[in-house]
Design a protein around this motif. Sequence first.
Motif, short mmCIF file in Angstrom:
data_model
loop_
_atom_site.label_atom_id
_atom_site.label_comp_id
_atom_site.label_asym_id
_atom_site.label_seq_id
_atom_site.Cartn_x
_atom_site.Cartn_y
_atom_site.Cartn_z
N HIS A 184 42.30 -22.39 25.65
CA HIS A 184 40.84 -22.62 25.74
C HIS A 184 40.64 -23.90 26.55
O HIS A 184 41.07 -23.97 27.69
N ALA A 218 43.29 -25.88 28.65
CA ALA A 218 43.84 -25.33 29.89
C ALA A 218 43.66 -26.29 31.07
O ALA A 218 44.48 -26.29 31.99
N GLY A 267 44.68 -21.58 34.18
CA GLY A 267 43.50 -21.61 35.05
C GLY A 267 43.20 -20.24 35.65
O GLY A 267 42.32 -20.10 36.48
N PHE A 268 43.95 -19.23 35.22
CA PHE A 268 43.72 -17.86 35.69
C PHE A 268 43.41 -16.96 34.50
O PHE A 268 44.04 -17.07 33.45
N LYS A 302 35.91 -10.68 34.53
CA LYS A 302 36.95 -9.86 35.14
C LYS A 302 36.80 -9.94 36.65
O LYS A 302 37.24 -9.08 37.41
N TYR A 322 49.89 -7.57 40.47
CA TYR A 322 49.82 -7.86 39.02
C TYR A 322 48.46 -8.50 38.69
O TYR A 322 47.76 -8.08 37.76
N LEU A 372 42.73 -10.77 37.16
CA LEU A 372 42.92 -12.20 36.85
C LEU A 372 42.49 -13.04 38.04
O LEU A 372 43.09 -12.95 39.12
N ASN A 391 39.64 -19.43 36.83
CA ASN A 391 38.54 -19.75 35.91
C ASN A 391 38.13 -21.21 36.11
O ASN A 391 38.70 -21.92 36.96
N1 CMC Z 1 48.82 -15.27 33.61
C1 CMC Z 1 49.54 -14.12 33.50
N2 CMC Z 1 49.14 -13.04 32.83
C2 CMC Z 1 47.94 -13.09 32.22
C3 CMC Z 1 47.13 -14.24 32.28
C4 CMC Z 1 47.60 -15.35 33.00
N3 CMC Z 1 46.88 -16.46 33.09
N4 CMC Z 1 45.99 -14.02 31.57
C5 CMC Z 1 46.08 -12.79 31.08
N5 CMC Z 1 47.26 -12.22 31.47
C6 CMC Z 1 47.71 -10.85 31.20
C7 CMC Z 1 48.33 -10.73 29.81
O1 CMC Z 1 49.71 -10.99 29.83
C8 CMC Z 1 48.02 -9.29 29.48
O2 CMC Z 1 48.92 -8.48 30.19
P1 CMC Z 1 49.36 -7.00 29.63
O3 CMC Z 1 48.09 -6.26 29.37
O4 CMC Z 1 50.16 -6.45 30.76
O5 CMC Z 1 50.14 -7.27 28.39
C9 CMC Z 1 46.63 -9.09 30.11
O6 CMC Z 1 46.55 -10.02 31.20
C10 CMC Z 1 45.48 -9.34 29.17
O7 CMC Z 1 45.74 -10.57 28.49
P2 CMC Z 1 44.93 -11.02 27.18
O8 CMC Z 1 45.48 -12.30 26.67
O9 CMC Z 1 44.84 -9.87 26.25
O10 CMC Z 1 43.52 -11.17 27.86
P3 CMC Z 1 42.38 -12.08 27.54
O11 CMC Z 1 41.30 -11.63 28.43
O12 CMC Z 1 42.11 -12.11 26.08
O13 CMC Z 1 42.92 -13.53 27.99
C11 CMC Z 1 42.92 -15.83 28.41
C12 CMC Z 1 42.08 -14.56 28.30
C13 CMC Z 1 41.99 -16.93 28.95
C14 CMC Z 1 43.43 -16.24 27.03
C15 CMC Z 1 44.10 -15.58 29.38
O14 CMC Z 1 43.64 -15.10 30.61
C16 CMC Z 1 44.97 -16.82 29.56
O15 CMC Z 1 45.84 -17.08 28.74
N6 CMC Z 1 44.74 -17.60 30.68
C17 CMC Z 1 45.47 -18.83 30.88
C18 CMC Z 1 44.81 -19.95 30.07
C19 CMC Z 1 43.50 -20.41 30.66
O16 CMC Z 1 43.39 -20.62 31.86
N7 CMC Z 1 42.50 -20.59 29.79
C20 CMC Z 1 41.18 -21.09 30.18
C21 CMC Z 1 40.11 -20.07 29.97
S1 CMC Z 1 38.57 -20.55 30.78
C22 CMC Z 1 38.06 -21.94 29.89
C23 CMC Z 1 37.49 -21.60 28.60
O17 CMC Z 1 36.41 -21.03 28.56
O18 CMC Z 1 38.13 -21.92 27.57
#
Ligand code: CMC
Length: 429
Positions: free
Chosen positions: A264, A267, A303-304, A310, A352, A358, A361
């Motif tokens: 969150h 990041a 950051g992604f 989406k 990917y 992805l 963000n």
């Molecule tokens: N790098 C690689 N793979 C990723 C990433 C990433 N940053 N984010 C999501 N994925 C993949 C994940 O491995 C999964 O793959 P699969 O379906 O093949 O198993 C798929 O995408 C969906 O992942 P999820 O965790 O179920 O998706 P989500 O939409 O709930 O995740 C997230 C959102 C922000 C937790 C995630 O994208 C992430 O961990 N990003 C990196 C941390 C980050 O930058 N956070 C800041 C968010 S913006 C600021 C805020 O509002 O807090």
Amino acid sequence: MAKTAKLVIEGQTYDLPVVTGSQGEMALDISTLRKRTGLITLDPGYANTGSCESSITFMNGEKGILRYRGIPIEQLAENSTFVETAYLLINAELPTRKELTRFSIMLNDHSLVHEDMLAFFENFPKRAHPMGILSSMVNSLRAFYPELPERTDEEEINITFARLLSKVRTLAAMSYKMSLGHKVVYPSHKMSYCANFLNMMFDSPVRPYKLDKDLVKALEVFWILHADHEQNCSTAAVRLVGSARVNLFAAISAGISALWGPLHGGANQAVLEMLQGIYDNGGDPAPFIRKAKDKKDPFRLMGFGHSVYKTYDPRARIMEKICKKILKKQKRKDPLLDIAKKLEEVALKDPYFVDHSLYPNVDFYSGIVMRAIGIPLDMFTVMFAIGRLPGWISQWKESIGDPKWKLHRPRQIYIGSKERNFVPIEDRG
Ligand code: CMC
């Protein structure tokens, strides 16, 4: 005619009301589901669950839209100040000149913190993370202002809001000064909210801080972009903890703790550490991209990706512009910006990242902006917290005034052992 959906369970049909929001978003109202059918819904992470109706922030993750009280984020970033945006979020309307002046006076009047709080700072270990300190300090504010009940006349509630908005900023700057072992700098009535913060952070008796209007503007925009984001993890924490009718300070403290996490608000710090890691390894992002795609590796490209967006996060575009502008003004090249651009370019072409939708963000460029302003790395998430404060406050205010308010109490599907007998310790394998 009101819309309904039909749910068929073992041959029996149930009508579920369909609720439509002001932007045409639709939801199934399942609030009577368990009572009528004995079933609950299972939605890990609540990604398909609307926990409330809200009129504060609208997001469309597919189109990359973000609006506070109906106003597009791009217009607020261009034309507003953080204080004005905070007023808008909390009070639902942009302030008149008179209202804004009054709000600014309140923020100024409540900007000092009780000197006894300095003793708390002094007793934290020097290496304590500022987010842990901030969360504790905000919770402890309640002890200094116990006389204000949470549901009282509007004026007192507004004072509590101003107190929080103003003091959190002072506390954050104080914690930085004290981590350096330096004397704290007090807020000044002569400066705006953002300028005051920079001055409290960087002014020193041996090197007076010269305010730069472009850096002040960059900070205004940074905080406006972070001011609210509907039911994100920390806001959901504020609403959930607040649903027990806990005091506002305790609810906000819970929000700060949630924000600390690297998935969150944490990041922004993690992105900069990742970019630095790429730089230290020769500047090639490819091994990091490979790691992020490897399902056996827990590493994610920081950051992604975003739970709701989406497509490109609209805040990331604005942040990138600010980033380039201030680096140009400072006539500085930050090698981490080049790495970020390279990483973004490679990732956006990689199947990917394309297939998983992805995109960068808000945190992808925000660390470079913070660095250019001079904010130390471990304060990055604190900066996010100060920015998110108006959102937490307005969401808390909306929730306590909601006629449909309920104590938050999700259910579960139990998958543990069936009933079994206690085994005395001497008989255990
Ligand atoms: N790098 C690689 N793979 C990723 C990433 C990433 N940053 N984010 C999501 N994925 C993949 C994940 O491995 C999964 O793959 P699969 O379906 O093949 O198993 C798929 O995408 C969906 O992942 P999820 O965790 O179920 O998706 P989500 O939409 O709930 O995740 C997230 C959102 C922000 C937790 C995630 O994208 C992430 O961990 N990003 C990196 C941390 C980050 O930058 N956070 C800041 C968010 S913006 C600021 C805020 O509002 O807090």
